[in-house]
Design an enzyme around this catalytic site. Structure first.
Site, PDB file in Angstrom:
ATOM      1  N   HIS A 405      -0.353 -10.436  -6.225  1.00 40.63           N
ATOM      2  CA  HIS A 405      -0.737 -10.628  -4.511  1.00 40.63           C
ATOM      3  C   HIS A 405      -2.483  -9.058  -5.241  1.00 40.63           C
ATOM      4  O   HIS A 405      -2.448  -9.074  -6.324  1.00 40.63           O
ATOM      5  CB  HIS A 405      -0.070  -9.255  -4.023  1.00 40.63           C
ATOM      6  CG  HIS A 405       0.082  -7.920  -4.265  1.00 40.63           C
ATOM      7  ND1 HIS A 405      -0.923  -7.090  -3.945  1.00 40.63           N
ATOM      8  CD2 HIS A 405       0.561  -6.873  -4.817  1.00 40.63           C
ATOM      9  CE1 HIS A 405      -0.639  -5.468  -4.317  1.00 40.63           C
ATOM     10  NE2 HIS A 405       0.227  -6.447  -5.193  1.00 40.63           N
ATOM     11  N   GLU A 452       0.819  -8.505   0.036  1.00 44.49           N
ATOM     12  CA  GLU A 452       1.938  -7.837  -0.453  1.00 44.49           C
ATOM     13  C   GLU A 452       2.384  -6.366  -0.296  1.00 44.49           C
ATOM     14  O   GLU A 452       2.931  -6.121   0.114  1.00 44.49           O
ATOM     15  CB  GLU A 452       2.007  -8.090  -1.517  1.00 44.49           C
ATOM     16  CG  GLU A 452       2.969  -7.591  -3.041  1.00 44.49           C
ATOM     17  CD  GLU A 452       3.086  -6.387  -3.430  1.00 44.49           C
ATOM     18  OE1 GLU A 452       4.381  -6.145  -3.401  1.00 44.49           O
ATOM     19  OE2 GLU A 452       2.331  -5.865  -2.455  1.00 44.49           O
TER      20      GLU A 452
END
Length: 758
Positions: A405, A452
């Site tokens: 992420h 995320e």
């Protein structure tokens, strides 16, 4: 000065090659010699004059010069040098195809992969990775903000500049941001103090907060509740300490996630929660994070938040149940000491005191009264995932996915930019291999996820959107979140990938020990039990394993780090404390890349379900210690035996296929076997999901309410935990039903391995 990881060893003159070396009847320029030196694994001595020699390291440096330089600002556009690089790559491709053709026999395929691994490792550059990390951490880049968009363009432009096929996918998601917060304390001596609730940080750093915390104001006595586990609250009740209506102060740890801590406090009647992390260093840092239940966009539970798609309202019951009802926020260790040292009441139990590093001596409640106010806002924001695709040459419809992420609470040098820098370097090194004529057998996809930190939103939305294709075409997902947090290598996986992990770690140099492989120190530290499992919901592997049933690996260096989610998670911290020479970054990237090369290029997928059956047997033995004799584990026993039998049959089959020459009929058999190996993990999924957490479908690995005793078989674990307060007959029936569900799932996996109808 950052040192290079790989150094040429001294060899004899027999290995010397001059810049005028004749190969296949042709005189080669220096760039061709550099490529041959790398591709063939030749190590040569340095000299001078007209017959100067090039070492392998020098050849590597030469190739680095031919590649696009790391971009140092987030808004950098693809360099005009890219055109020249693409032309050079084309020349390399033609040259390599002419002089080093790939053989299709099993032995030569293995030989070619070995050379490919050597070449991949040889093109490592800790300077390049550190340059990527510096560029990524110039500004904070919280998801849903303008700097996050700049970081998106930086990653996308990097992929494009390397000549990779790149694109983005866009989603709308509900994110949460702070408006204002305050905390003051009224102490027993009559003093009133306003307490600072965030770091003194640079521009653009979001104040400390818990995303998705409800707004609210609370004035109440403070009480200490240790880790905030259910057994901690039971201990307080046993001592006569009532937390109802209080501001509960909890320390991080005890296998409890931030959201679970708030949920437990709410269930026990607390009015608000303050969470701090203990530590001896960086005690002024506030650990940001989210407290939402579940993962993915709360407005689109179970489907992707695409433009024009269905979204639920903020007041929908499905949405509201995702958020806590009491406010919370993080504290620094320094601020927690100020509050906890002022508490009165009963002394802290000895069991808690043995691990305490904070200045708490008494439990409270009070006499200190805290006045806590938090105001936040939830906003629908646009998030973007970025992808680079390297098409497979023989099986383009089979996908090996590598993900990290991109969004960070602050500067994010460790979390997640150390992993993003590794992903960018993987792209650079794969691009170099493509330039030498390599094409993976299967398609490789590099994935850069957004949002995320708000609950794996970017990866979850993409998995939900692509669920059918993932179910039939995804070979594996390889996740790196924080590539480097400190010393010590850690890896988790679904068990069929254990053997591949062991093989690959033996080929990568240990960054902290001269002359040792990564495997040697890692195996010794783990005492033979060093591969974790993926039951947690703490990174982007969760939707792949627990919702889509994709075989997965997650890896990182360092267990914890003191600047986690704080304003101090900066490039300077990494360069001074986390990985001064960036050798650990090189090691993680090496393992990540070699895993991908095997999964993309091995004719038969390197999966071993005998390991899976053995692991399940171990779990069954653990479970037998938690249930009484009225509960039968016989269904589990039989299903595991069936899986072990199917795994042995498959193992025998693949050993025979590996010895056979390539032919169309053999290729078809390998393809069919690979499909069975790939799809077996889906057998562990159950359409109904976990009770009360239906989105989570995996019955072996997934989130459990029973964090302290069993972190596998989540449905069984929850049935044991939740069976209090019911009759003995109902308790036995509930646990037995969950055991049958798992047994059926294991049989489905065995059936998928055999590939035959019942």
């Amino acid at each position: 000065m950052i040192k290079n990881e790989y150094h040429p060893r001294v060899i004899t003159k027999k290995s010397v090659v001059t810049r005028r070396t004749v190969v296949a009847g042709q005189k080669l320029p220096l760039w061709s010699l550099a490529l041959i030196t790398l591709a063939k694994g030749i190590r040569v001595l340095s000299g001078g004059g007209r017959g100067a020699y090039a070492t392998k390291t020098e050849a590597t440096k030469f190739l680095h010069k031919m590649m696009p330089k790391p971009m140092n600002v987030l808004t950098t556009k693809p360099s005009p040098l890219s055109t020249m690089v693409l032309v050079l790559i084309l020349c390399i491709l033609v040259f390599y195809a002419l002089h080093f053709p790939h053989s299709s026999t099993p032995s030569s395929a293995s030989h070619n992969l070995s050379h490919l691994e050597t070449l991949f490792l040889s093109t490592a550059s800790n300077y390049t990775i550190s340059s990527y990390l510096r560029a990524l951490t110039v500004h904070p880049h919280l998801a849903g903000t303008k700097p996050a968009s700049d970081t998106t363009r930086y990653v996308l432009n990097h992929f494009i500049a390397l000549g990779l096929e790149a694109h983005t996918t866009t989603y709308s998601a509900l994110l949460s941001f702070p408006v204002r917060s305050s905390l003051s304390g009224h102490f027993s001596d009559g003093s009133l103090a306003s307490l600072i609730v965030t770091e003194a940080a640079g521009p653009g750093v979001v104040p400390a907060y818990h995303a998705y915390s409800p707004s609210g104001s609370v004035q109440a006595r403070a009480v200490f509740a240790n880790y905030g586990r259910e057994r901690d609250y039971r201990a307080l009740v046993a001592m006569g300490v009532n937390v109802t209506g209080c501001v509960v102060v909890v320390r991080k740890g005890g296998e409890m996630g931030r959201g679970a801590v708030v949920e437990r406090a709410e269930a026990n009647g607390a009015a608000a929660v303050l969470v701090y992390g203990e530590g001896d260093t960086w005690r002024k840092g506030f650990e940001r994070g989210h407290v939402m239940r579940g993962i993915g966009d709360p407005l689109t539970p179970g489907w992707a938040g695409v433009e024009g798609g269905e979204t639920l309202g903020l007041e929908d019951s499905e949405v509201l149940k995702r958020f806590p009802k009491i406010p919370s926020m993080p504290l620094s260790a320094e601020l927690a000491d100020t509050i906890l040292s002022s508490l009165g009441g009963l002394p802290v139990p000895l069991e808690w005191k043995t691990s305490l590093r904070s200045k708490v001596r008494h439990l409270g409640p009070g006499p200190t009264i805290l006045n806590f106010t938090y105001q936040g806002e939830k906003k629908v924001a646009t998030i973007q995932n970025v992808f680079a695709v390297i098409k497979g040459s023989e099986e383009p419809d089979r996908y090996v996915l590598l993900g990290n992420h991109r969004d960070a609470w602050t500067y994010g040098a460790v979390d997640p930019s150390s992993g993003t820098a590794a992903l960018l370097d993987l792209a650079r090194r794969f691009s170099a291999l493509l330039g030498l004529g390599w094409k993976p057998r299967r398609t490789i996809v590099l994935c850069s996820w957004d949002a995320e930190e708000f609950g794996m939103i970017g990866s979850t939305e993409w998995v939900e959107q692509n669920l059918i294709n993932l179910g039939s075409k995804a070979v594996a997902y390889l996740n790196v979140d924080c590539a480097v947090q400190g010393p010590g290598f850690f890896v988790g996986s679904t068990p069929q990938l254990d053997g591949l992990i062991l093989e690959v770690t033996k080929k990568v140099k240990d960054p902290d020990t001269d002359g040792a492989s990564l495997y040697e120190n890692w195996a010794a530290a783990g005492a033979g039990n060093n591969i974790q499992r993926l039951s947690g919901v703490d990174s982007d592997f969760a939707p792949f394993v627990q919702h889509a049933g994709v075989p997965s690996i997650d890896m990182y260096y360092g267990r914890d780090f003191p600047v986690y989610h704080t304003a101090f998670d900066s490039y300077n911290w990494m360069a001074e404390y986390g990985d001064p020479f960036f050798h650990r970054h090189i090691a993680v990237t090496g393992v990540w890349g070699l895993l991908a090369l095997h999964l993309a290029d091995d004719p038969i997928l390197p999966f071993n379900y005998i390991s899976y059956a053995n692991e399940l047997q171990l779990y069954k033995n653990m479970l037998s210690n938690l249930v009484d004799q009225k509960i039968s584990l016989h269904p589990l026993t039989l299903s595991i035996e069936e899986l072990a039998s199917a795994a042995k049959e498959v193992d025998d089959e693949l050993k025979k296929l590996r010895l056979q020459e390539t032919a169309s009929i053999v290729a078809m058999k390998k393809r069919a076997l690979n499909d069975r190996l790939m799809l077996a993990e889906k057998g562990f999924l159950d359409a109904d999901g976990l009770r009360g957490k239906q989105w989570f479908k995996h019955l072996v690995f997934g989130p459990s309410n029973n964090h302290e005793s069993l972190n596998i078989f989540p449905g069984i674990s929850d049935s044991i935990t939740n069976s209090t307060g019911v009759s003995q007959r109902e308790r036995v029936a509930s646990i037995q039903h969950e055991i049958w569900r798992v047994a059926r799932a294991i049989r489905r996996a065995a059936s998928a391995l055999r590939g035959e109808f019942a």
